[in-house]
Design a protein around this motif. Structure first.
Motif, short mmCIF file in Angstrom:
data_model
loop_
_atom_site.label_atom_id
_atom_site.label_comp_id
_atom_site.label_asym_id
_atom_site.label_seq_id
_atom_site.Cartn_x
_atom_site.Cartn_y
_atom_site.Cartn_z
N LEU A 127 -8.65 -64.11 55.97
CA LEU A 127 -8.53 -65.57 55.98
C LEU A 127 -8.38 -66.12 54.56
N LYS A 128 -9.16 -65.59 53.63
CA LYS A 128 -9.06 -66.01 52.23
C LYS A 128 -7.69 -65.65 51.65
N HIS A 129 -7.21 -64.45 51.95
CA HIS A 129 -5.89 -64.01 51.48
C HIS A 129 -4.83 -65.01 51.93
N GLY A 130 -4.88 -65.42 53.18
CA GLY A 130 -3.91 -66.37 53.72
C GLY A 130 -3.98 -67.74 53.07
N ARG A 131 -5.14 -68.08 52.52
CA ARG A 131 -5.33 -69.36 51.84
C ARG A 131 -5.03 -69.28 50.34
N GLY A 132 -4.71 -68.09 49.85
CA GLY A 132 -4.41 -67.95 48.43
C GLY A 132 -5.62 -67.64 47.58
N GLU A 133 -6.67 -67.16 48.19
CA GLU A 133 -7.85 -66.70 47.45
C GLU A 133 -7.71 -65.19 47.33
N TRP A 134 -7.26 -64.73 46.18
CA TRP A 134 -6.83 -63.34 46.00
C TRP A 134 -7.95 -62.36 45.67
N GLY A 135 -9.16 -62.82 45.54
CA GLY A 135 -10.28 -61.91 45.29
C GLY A 135 -10.39 -61.49 43.83
N ASP A 183 -5.96 -62.30 35.89
CA ASP A 183 -5.22 -63.55 35.76
C ASP A 183 -3.71 -63.30 35.86
N GLU A 184 -3.27 -62.18 35.31
CA GLU A 184 -1.85 -61.82 35.38
C GLU A 184 -1.41 -61.60 36.83
N ASP A 185 -2.23 -60.87 37.60
CA ASP A 185 -1.91 -60.63 39.01
C ASP A 185 -1.98 -61.93 39.82
N ARG A 186 -2.91 -62.80 39.45
CA ARG A 186 -3.04 -64.09 40.12
C ARG A 186 -1.76 -64.91 39.90
N ALA A 187 -1.25 -64.90 38.68
CA ALA A 187 -0.01 -65.60 38.37
C ALA A 187 1.16 -64.98 39.12
N ALA A 188 1.19 -63.65 39.19
CA ALA A 188 2.27 -62.96 39.92
C ALA A 188 2.23 -63.32 41.41
N ASN A 189 1.04 -63.42 41.98
CA ASN A 189 0.93 -63.81 43.39
C ASN A 189 1.43 -65.24 43.60
N SER A 190 1.14 -66.12 42.67
CA SER A 190 1.61 -67.50 42.78
C SER A 190 3.14 -67.56 42.77
N VAL A 191 3.75 -66.79 41.91
CA VAL A 191 5.22 -66.70 41.87
C VAL A 191 5.73 -66.08 43.16
N ALA A 192 5.05 -65.04 43.65
CA ALA A 192 5.47 -64.32 44.86
C ALA A 192 5.52 -65.23 46.08
N LEU A 193 4.66 -66.22 46.14
CA LEU A 193 4.65 -67.14 47.28
C LEU A 193 5.99 -67.85 47.43
N ARG A 228 8.97 -66.82 45.96
CA ARG A 228 10.13 -65.95 45.77
C ARG A 228 10.20 -64.80 46.75
N SER A 229 9.44 -64.85 47.81
CA SER A 229 9.43 -63.79 48.82
C SER A 229 9.18 -62.42 48.20
N LEU A 230 8.13 -62.32 47.41
CA LEU A 230 7.70 -61.06 46.83
C LEU A 230 6.37 -60.66 47.46
N ARG A 231 5.98 -59.43 47.26
CA ARG A 231 4.74 -58.90 47.81
C ARG A 231 3.53 -59.62 47.20
N VAL A 232 2.51 -59.89 48.02
CA VAL A 232 1.29 -60.56 47.59
C VAL A 232 0.13 -59.61 47.82
N VAL A 233 -0.74 -59.48 46.80
CA VAL A 233 -1.84 -58.51 46.85
C VAL A 233 -3.17 -59.19 46.54
N SER A 234 -4.17 -58.88 47.35
CA SER A 234 -5.55 -59.28 47.08
C SER A 234 -6.38 -58.02 46.92
N GLN A 235 -7.42 -58.11 46.12
CA GLN A 235 -8.37 -57.00 45.98
C GLN A 235 -9.75 -57.54 46.32
N CYS A 236 -10.43 -56.86 47.21
CA CYS A 236 -11.73 -57.33 47.70
C CYS A 236 -12.76 -56.20 47.60
#
Length: 99
Positions: free
Chosen positions: A40-48, A52-62, A64-72
């Protein structure tokens, strides 16, 4: 975790996640309620617990249709990843050594 229950989660928040897949190893080591909260958090953009670099990459991925990764991390210490594929067809919950 009941995969059928996970598959009933549709587009939540920011990220369409497609079909939810859980590896056997992740299913056996992550408490079900913690897995559900993490997805649920992943779907809301809470990446765990990502950099900061990966967080920025996830924001761009949203956008640009790129892969999104969370670590929990589960309460039992088990680290796990949640990966939504670039085409949003599926999201996988897995342990890092399974990647």
């Amino acid at each position: 975790m009941d995969v059928n229950a996970m598959n009933s989660i549709d587009e939540i928040g920011l990220l369409p996640m497609g079909r939810i897949l859980v590896t056997e190893a992740a299913n056996s080591r992550i408490p079900p309620e913690e897995m559900l909260m993490a997805i649920l958090k992943h779907g809301r953009g809470e990446w765990g617990d990502i950099s900061d670099e990966d967080r920025a990459a996830n924001s761009v991925a949203l956008n640009r249709s790129l892969r999104v990764v969370s670590q929990c991390r589960a309460s039992n210490g088990t680290r796990f990843w949640i990966i939504t594929e670039h085409d949003r067809s599926h999201t996988t919950i897995l342990l890092p050594n399974e990647y």
